[in-house]
Write an enzyme that holds these catalytic residues in place. Structure first.
Site, PDB file in Angstrom:
ATOM      1  CG  HIS A  89       2.918   4.274  -1.809  1.00 14.65           C
ATOM      2  ND1 HIS A  89       1.669   4.664  -1.394  1.00 14.65           N
ATOM      3  CD2 HIS A  89       3.268   3.226  -1.019  1.00 14.65           C
ATOM      4  CE1 HIS A  89       1.275   3.912  -0.394  1.00 14.65           C
ATOM      5  NE2 HIS A  89       2.226   3.028  -0.140  1.00 14.65           N
TER       6      HIS A  89
ATOM      7  CD  GLU B 250       3.872  -0.977  -2.794  1.00 14.59           C
ATOM      8  OE1 GLU B 250       3.389  -1.677  -1.887  1.00 14.59           O
ATOM      9  OE2 GLU B 250       4.595   0.002  -2.576  1.00 14.59           O
ATOM     10  CG  HIS B 251      -1.435   0.839  -2.755  1.00 14.55           C
ATOM     11  ND1 HIS B 251      -2.258   0.581  -1.690  1.00 14.55           N
ATOM     12  CD2 HIS B 251      -0.258   1.255  -2.213  1.00 14.55           C
ATOM     13  CE1 HIS B 251      -1.615   0.823  -0.556  1.00 14.55           C
ATOM     14  NE2 HIS B 251      -0.392   1.246  -0.857  1.00 14.55           N
TER      15      HIS B 251
ATOM     16  CD  GLU C 255      -5.601   0.255  -3.541  1.00 14.80           C
ATOM     17  OE1 GLU C 255      -4.882  -0.070  -2.559  1.00 14.80           O
ATOM     18  OE2 GLU C 255      -6.638  -0.360  -3.864  1.00 14.80           O
TER      19      GLU C 255
ATOM     20  CD  GLU D  30      -0.264   3.202   3.301  1.00 17.14           C
ATOM     21  OE1 GLU D  30       0.966   3.030   3.344  1.00 17.14           O
ATOM     22  OE2 GLU D  30      -0.968   2.854   2.326  1.00 17.14           O
TER      23      GLU D  30
END
Length: 483
Positions: free
Chosen positions: A143, A146-147, A216, A223
């Site tokens: 994940h 992906e960012h 990030e 998040e």
């Protein structure tokens, strides 16, 4: 005098004749009307419920009896349609356009569906890489990557990448699941080569600067805070390792649906890779470095584990030639995802998890059974069963008249705010069940209704319900192809 007597006699004789004619005509009208619309039969008296039947079952029968009295449709309205579901053959629609697949010498597969009448196309890269193929120490890397993949390459800065997509009027996105990571772009037909070049660039030449990684990292941690504080919640678990055939999860309202399914996976596949979350624990996110990202790409972003797919205004031969020129730096490690799954298979463990907070007005509830894999023939039957159980939302209404009997029970008796059947497939297993949101005092009735309707699928299913569900599954399959 004689004339008056005759007139009076004629008047008396015409009156009963007119009455007889009127009665005869009214009888004809009533008989013709009764052939078109059947007279509703009086409702049968409802007997008291049996001791083992819940009270809302009686209410459900009352509503059904009222609906039956109204089910006398005028034949004129059934000339071109029927309320009874009928199977339709969509084989010709599903087989067109043809899916063409080419496998390159390095193991990279290319799949296309051409529709030259379209003016747009979607191209993407599907990779067998997700949280399932991580370790406890690297959980969350897929994940995180992906960012980071959109944060600039050797020849494109972040701004240049964003402007190039926006100038084309296209859309570039990605998502990560437990078994797959996907990067895709939606563009006009003339911009397909550029979209493929961008996808190849970000997957092979991304620059992972420390500044971008730290920035990030903060985004992902925020998040995670918005979704849930997963690590704190796990400390509050009441986990019973009881070998039940299903998984039961109850969670307080205020968290997202994603968190519920994280908990379902964590307890259904305990101590196996499939039980890990996609986001990963916060401690791992704080320690992920550039070396972790580079190592993950070289290990998992390999040619045999990739499929490049294109649909819409594309030609198969053109896509194959472009992929050969662009995707030249991929690892050719022959290890496949199926081999990794065979080393660490997912083992379903029936158990129960409850997280209780009496201060919250609503509870989220999920019950799951061991499902089927993607290639299991039973996966199609489970799709039909999912459609039969259906979904329902209090805000949408209509529960009393839906095809799903579970939705009818919930709608009539108002024992839930929303309900949704789910069927999740993986390479070697799956999860099938129902997710619902309800008030705490309705959970017992809701659990009974869900378990009753699920168990009823094994011994009492009508042909009409199966036909209706099959048609719904077909429609969804065809509708997805048109998006």
């Amino acid at each position: 005098m004689a004339s008056k007597a005759m007139i009076n006699l004629a008047r008396r004789s015409r009156k009963p004749l007119f009455s007889r004619l009127w009665v005869l005509q009214s009888d004809r009208l009533s008989s013709s009307y009764s052939t078109a619309v059947a007279a509703p039969s009086p409702a049968a008296p409802i007997s008291p419920p049996a001791p083992n039947v819940m009270i809302y079952d009686r209410l459900a029968e009352e509503v059904k009896s009222k609906l039956r009295r109204l089910e006398n449709p005028d034949p004129r309205f059934l000339k071109y349609a029927s309320p009874e579901p009928v199977l339709a053959d969509h084989t010709k629609i599903l087989s067109a356009p043809e899916t063409r697949v080419t496998t390159l010498p390095n193991g990279l597969r290319i799949a296309t569906e051409s529709n030259l009448a379209a003016k747009t196309a979607t191209v993407g890269v599907w990779i067998d890489a997700g949280s399932r193929f991580e370790t406890d120490e690297t959980n969350g890397t897929a994940h995180f990557l992906e960012h980071m993949i959109f944060k600039g390459t050797e020849k494109r800065s972040v701004r240049a990448l964003e402007e190039e997509i926006e100038n084309m009027g296209g859309h570039l996105n990605a998502y990560t699941s437990r078994e797959q990571t996907t990067y895709y772009a939606k563009v006009l037909n003339e911009d397909v080569p550029v979209a493929l070049d961008i996808l190849a660039d970000i997957l092979q030449n991304s620059c992972f600067s420390e500044d971008r990684i730290n920035r990030e990292r903060d985004v992902i941690l925020r998040e995670m805070e918005e979704v849930s504080s997963c690590s704190d919640d796990f400390r509050r678990f009441l986990l019973d390792f009881v070998l039940l055939p299903f998984v039961l999860t109850v969670r307080v309202e205020g968290q997202t649906e994603e968190v519920i399914f994280d908990h379902v996976h964590a307890t259904a596949f305990q101590y196996t890779p499939l039980g890990r979350t996609i986001l990963g624990p916060a401690q791992n996110i704080k320690t992920i470095s550039k070396a972790h990202l580079k190592n993950y790409i070289s290990t998992h972003y390999t040619a045999p584990r990739m499929v490049i797919s294109a649909a819409g205004a594309v030609k198969h031969e053109d896509i194959v030639e472009q992929v050969k020129k662009l995707f030249t730096k991929l690892s050719t490690d022959p290890t496949t995802a199926s081999q990794l799954v065979a080393k660490e298979p997912a083992i379903f463990t029936g158990s129960e998890v409850r997280i209780i907070d009496d201060d919250i007005p609503l509870a989220q509830f999920a019950v799951a059974f061991n499902g089927a894999s993607w290639t299991d023939p039973d996966s199609v039957a489970l799709m039909v069963m999912q459609s039969m159980l259906g979904s329902w939302n209090k805000n949408a209404g209509g529960g009393k008249h839906m095809g799903s009997e579970l939705a009818q029970r919930i709608g009539i008796n108002e024992i839930a705010e929303s309900m949704m059947a789910f069927n999740t497939n993986y390479k070697d297993t799956g999860l099938f069940g129902v997710y619902a949101v309800a008030k705490p005092d309705c959970l017992d009735d809701l659990a009974y209704a869900i378990m009753y309707e699920i168990s009823k699928l094994s011994y009492r299913v009508s042909e009409a319900d199966v036909t209706r569900a099959r048609n719904q599954v077909k429609f969804i399959s065809i509708h997805v192809l048109e998006l």
